[in-house]
Design an enzyme around this catalytic site. Structure first.
Site, PDB file in Angstrom:
ATOM      1  N   ARG A 170      16.641  24.889  33.808  1.00  0.00           N
ATOM      2  CA  ARG A 170      15.482  24.117  34.293  1.00  0.00           C
ATOM      3  C   ARG A 170      14.564  23.670  33.150  1.00  0.00           C
ATOM      4  NH1 ARG A 170      18.612  24.224  37.241  1.00  0.00           N
ATOM      5  NH2 ARG A 170      18.661  24.847  39.416  1.00  0.00           N
ATOM      6  N   SER A 246      12.465  24.269  45.394  1.00  0.00           N
ATOM      7  CA  SER A 246      12.127  25.646  45.000  1.00  0.00           C
ATOM      8  C   SER A 246      10.810  25.615  44.241  1.00  0.00           C
ATOM      9  CB  SER A 246      13.203  26.227  44.083  1.00  0.00           C
ATOM     10  OG  SER A 246      14.421  26.271  44.773  1.00  0.00           O
ATOM     11  N   GLU A 347       8.286  26.227  39.277  1.00  0.00           N
ATOM     12  CA  GLU A 347       9.240  25.201  38.822  1.00  0.00           C
ATOM     13  C   GLU A 347       8.587  23.830  39.027  1.00  0.00           C
ATOM     14  OE1 GLU A 347      13.371  25.447  40.258  1.00  0.00           O
ATOM     15  OE2 GLU A 347      13.282  23.272  40.527  1.00  0.00           O
TER      16      GLU A 347
END
Ligand SMILES: Cc1cc2nc3c(=O)[nH]c(=O)nc-3n(C[C@H](O)[C@H](O)[C@H](O)COP(=O)(O)OP(=O)(O)OC[C@H]3O[C@@H](n4cnc5c(N)ncnc54)[C@H](O)[C@@H]3O)c2cc1C
Length: 364
Positions: A170, A246, A347
């Site tokens: 990520r 998420s 995130e």
């Protein structure tokens, strides 16, 4: 190409999947590199902070909105290059403003492998290198060959090869060391003609158990089906898909932290689940931690809550504010840290200047 249009006080909430956030003081939709350059010059001449917007699917915009210029990248085009790269893959040069899932669907329909597991991820092509999107055993870093950018340091258009993009879980240079420096204009993906689909992720393997090996199209359909069950596919009318996906990353722990977590789990009569995909880097499931800290699926207070299908998605149940989301985010972070000794990191990108318990990151 016409000159760019500068709009004022444009609501940002409808441009995000969360449907939350105040207005942009100035707003430009850039359909060409020329527009991007003009918009950058406009922001510079007025000393405005610049925020680059893609599909708005990974954002929490503050209730006050953005005080400067929001530049939405709308550069289109999916161009297949002639010839193959040194690994026998075909190159596709794709505009940053293209819808990511449209590109995936075209690639799969033409039997090009490499992005089939990334079906159903919302947002733009330009957003994919930023956090190196990944799902179901695939990441874009495996297929990105290069990224065309404007470097705001010197306003030059550059082609960055994948190696310099610093892809990790990520992350990339675009959301870490060089955050705010580059605007992504186009991304070049290298896909394998007639390649086999990637079926390594547990949920996918389970889906196809006892059946013939799937082709690319069947794999894409399976991914979309599994995502829908988890509220991770944007389906109009599904209240669980009004989110930023998420909200937290899976934490990556040191050996010592991982041991500590295992002990804490054992003390509660629990076994830390181990996922082959997560195990290598001592990455643990953030969803598991959230659910075992008192935040079950469906938890919530009024306008904001946790998806009834996935513990990691904070959802806007209608009329939620960024402050509501912040309050829940803080509560989750606090409880998880208290019980498990692990700090969950968002995130989602926090956009704006709102003063909240631990502040909004000011993205410039
Ligand atoms: C239901 C749902 C499911 C999701 N599932 C996944 C998943 O499985 N895996 C996953 O990795 N992500 C997932 N996401 C998160 C999100 O879809 C991805 O991160 C997506 O790539 C974000 O792209 P975007 O265009 O919407 O970017 P935005 O949300 O608009 O922006 C995100 C960040 O990227 C920057 N950015 C965007 N475009 C550019 C550009 N052209 N140049 C420079 N910077 C840019 C922005 O400034 C911002 O910092 C999900 C989100 C939702 C809502």
């Amino acid at each position: 190409m016409n000159s760019m249009l500068v709009q004022e006080n444009i609501p940002l909430a409808p441009l995000t999947t969360f449907d939350i956030g105040g207005p942009a003081r100035y707003f430009v939709e850039a359909k060409s590199i020329g527009h991007v350059q003009e918009a950058v010059a406009f922001a510079r001449s007025r000393d405005l902070p610049l925020f680059v917007l893609g599909g708005g699917s990974n954002l929490l915009v503050s209730d006050e909105g953005w005080p400067g210029l929001v530049l939405k990248i709308a550069i289109q085009g999916i161009d297949q290059r002639a010839g193959l790269d040194e690994s026998g893959r075909v190159l596709f040069h794709v505009g940053a403003g293209e819808c990511w899932d449209k590109f995936v669907s075209r690639a799969v329909a033409s039997r090009y492998a490499g992005v089939e597991c990334l079906s159903g991820i919302p947002g733009s092509v330009g957003g994919t290198p930023v956090q190196n999107v990944g799902a179901y055993g695939q990441e874009v870093s495996e297929t990105i060959s290069s990224v065309q950018v404007i470097d705001l340091k010197d306003n030059q258009v550059r082609e960055l090869c994948a190696e310099v993009c610093g892809f990790g879980y990520r992350c990339s240079i675009f959301n870490t060391s060089e955050r705010g420096r580059f605007i992504v204009l186009r991304v070049t993906y290298a896909l394998t003609p007639d390649g086999a689909p990637r079926v390594t992720y547990t949920d996918l393997k389970r889906h196809f158990e006892g059946r013939e090996p799937p082709n690319l199209a069947e794999t894409r359909e399976a991914v979309r089906h599994i995502r829908a069950l988890k509220g991770m596919l944007i389906v109009p009318g599904d209240p669980d898909s009004k989110s930023a996906g998420s909200f937290f990353k899976n934490p990556v722990l040191s050996e010592e932290q991982h041991e500590d977590l295992k002990c804490r789990a054992a003390a509660r009569g629990l076994t830390l689940p181990s996922y082959p995909a997560l195990e290598t880097r001592k990455k643990v499931s953030a969803a598991w931690l959230v659910e075992r800290s008192g935040f079950a699926r469906g938890f919530g207070f009024g306008r904001v809550g946790i998806s009834s299908k996935h513990a990691l998605a904070i959802v806007n149940r209608g009329g939620a504010t960024a402050a509501d989301v912040f309050a829940l985010k803080d509560q989750i972070q606090h409880r998880v840290e208290e019980i498990w000794g692990v700090r969950l990191e968002p995130e989602a990108v926090l956009v704006g200047t709102q003063t909240a318990p631990d502040g909004f990151a000011k993205t410039t």
